[in-house]
Enzyme design. Sequence first.
Site, mmCIF file in Angstrom:
data_model
loop_
_atom_site.group_PDB
_atom_site.id
_atom_site.type_symbol
_atom_site.label_atom_id
_atom_site.label_comp_id
_atom_site.label_asym_id
_atom_site.label_seq_id
_atom_site.Cartn_x
_atom_site.Cartn_y
_atom_site.Cartn_z
ATOM 1 N N SER A 123 -17.486 5.724 14.478
ATOM 2 C CA SER A 123 -18.043 6.259 13.239
ATOM 3 C C SER A 123 -16.789 6.445 12.272
ATOM 4 O O SER A 123 -16.977 6.766 11.191
ATOM 5 C CB SER A 123 -18.728 7.461 13.645
ATOM 6 O OG SER A 123 -17.817 8.524 14.121
ATOM 7 N N LYS A 142 -10.688 12.064 8.042
ATOM 8 C CA LYS A 142 -12.179 11.466 8.008
ATOM 9 C C LYS A 142 -12.912 12.860 7.595
ATOM 10 O O LYS A 142 -12.393 13.778 7.731
ATOM 11 C CB LYS A 142 -12.259 11.554 9.629
ATOM 12 C CG LYS A 142 -13.781 11.124 9.929
ATOM 13 C CD LYS A 142 -14.026 10.863 11.528
ATOM 14 C CE LYS A 142 -15.387 10.425 11.939
ATOM 15 N NZ LYS A 142 -15.678 10.199 13.265
ATOM 16 N N SER A 146 -15.290 6.628 18.533
ATOM 17 C CA SER A 146 -14.992 6.539 17.109
ATOM 18 C C SER A 146 -13.675 6.252 16.471
ATOM 19 O O SER A 146 -13.791 6.206 15.631
ATOM 20 C CB SER A 146 -15.894 7.615 16.595
ATOM 21 O OG SER A 146 -17.333 7.316 16.690
HETATM 22 N N1 GLN Z 1 -20.826 5.136 18.702
HETATM 23 C C1 GLN Z 1 -20.876 6.423 19.325
HETATM 24 C C2 GLN Z 1 -22.292 6.931 18.889
HETATM 25 O O1 GLN Z 1 -22.695 6.580 18.131
HETATM 26 C C3 GLN Z 1 -19.741 7.054 19.334
HETATM 27 C C4 GLN Z 1 -19.598 8.259 18.248
HETATM 28 C C5 GLN Z 1 -18.354 8.959 18.062
HETATM 29 O O2 GLN Z 1 -17.468 8.606 19.065
HETATM 30 N N2 GLN Z 1 -18.448 9.765 17.237
HETATM 31 O O3 GLN Z 1 -22.589 8.144 19.654
#
Ligand code: GLN
Length: 479
Positions: free
Chosen positions: A154, A79, A178
């Site tokens: 994400s 990532k 994420s």
């Molecule tokens: N979808 C969650 C957010 O937008 C989780 C993001 C993440 O785990 N980096 O905060």
Amino acid sequence: MNFSDLSIKEIHNGLKSKKFSCRELTDFYLSKIEEWNPKINAYLWIFFDQARYLAQEIDELIAQEKEIHLLSGIPCAIKDNIAIRGQKASAGSKILKNYIAPYDAFVIEKLKSKNSVILGKTNLDEFAVGSSGEHSAYGPTKNPLDHKLVPGGSSSGSAAAVSQKMCVFSLGSDTGGSVRQPASFCGVVGLKPTYGAVSRHGLIAMASSLDQIGPIAKTVEDAEIVFEAIRGQDKMDSTSFEKKEEDFEKKLQAEKFKIGIVKEGMGEGIDNEVLASFKKTIENIRKEGVSLEEISLPHLHYGLACYYILMTAEVSSNLARYDGIKYGQSKKDAKNLLDIYFETRKEFFGPEVKRRIMLGTYCLSSGYYESYYLKAQRTRTKIVEDFKSAFKKVDLLLMPTSSTLPFRLGERIDNPLSMYLADLLTVPVNLSGLPAISIPFKDKKKFPIGIQLIAPAFGEKKIFEFGKFFEKICQSKTT
Ligand code: GLN
């Protein structure tokens, strides 16, 4: 040769017995990337030359009959919020466009020491804020199972790359889901380790009390191999912690596990289709003779509100460092120093990142701190206690990973609240620092859903043990 469906162990055995070379393997995955990346935008940066060069070096080691690690020569993707020395690390943001990382993250040092072949860096929601991959400044990633759908986020590129067989495994980061949620949307396995099990050194921080790096892979066994390779204490991350092997619970037989079905994971806010598939998996497990018990986590539903206060507070602090001076891009023609700060952030941060910074700054501001931040911290403790008392009764907890199936690209982008609802069942796990895995359940003709297995802190072994058993049940029942 088609390498798409081989597991890490199968590839390792093939390399060692010289059935194929690492160069052939690497070329296969690079050609997959060339074929698919223009369609799904999973990778941001691809390391064609470096990957081939390393592959050849590994072939030489094998030719000299040198011992190689299970992960040697295994093509993987990282990532783009994880630092690889000398490579771009954009975090999906324009503000870090062309930023080059000056050092390796701890997890990268680990992978490099094992000679894994890093093929490139993957797309993500800007600074990891998002649940759909649509907040990337470099364009959205598409779901390989249906290009009209989002891949989740994400770690959108990391999950899509594994699902589309553009790498064998990938690393993502999980602050509120994420790793698990995109794994669930793309039909692959994703693990969020216990907070502290994997060093965060070299991970571009989103919300430091919640962030963890975790593997995305095709199978539970592959995820386990990667986790074992990247975990461990690191002096650069004082929250990292080494659990000695003998401290891990003795391996139990999966069939003898006591499994708690989370009542709230089957209630309000869960889509009917998700619920139907989830109930089917429960039946399948029951038929294997596993003892199941319904468990209530009464504060689970406060998780989302609590997370969106604590996380935004931490995001607003962590992202203060992007001022146009220290890292990345700076707005040209600014009149003075203040102007550089304001104009750089205004121009190069995307709308979702700005929304989180504003929310977080508000929650931390004097007068509101007690009613938001402090209250959310107290709620966090309640959620932690819920899990603690549940694990007095059962070994593992089970619930869906996501409350919804993957939605259409563009469907929720203008409605942040409905986007945040996608995190309903993942964020409580981060708030409690626990390990959890998402394993796909593929019911005939239906879209796969992710099933989430949650364990007590440092209970990854239990997750892997039961996860492999669960995977077997799913396969035998659905093919
Ligand atoms: N979808 C969650 C957010 O937008 C989780 C993001 C993440 O785990 N980096 O905060």
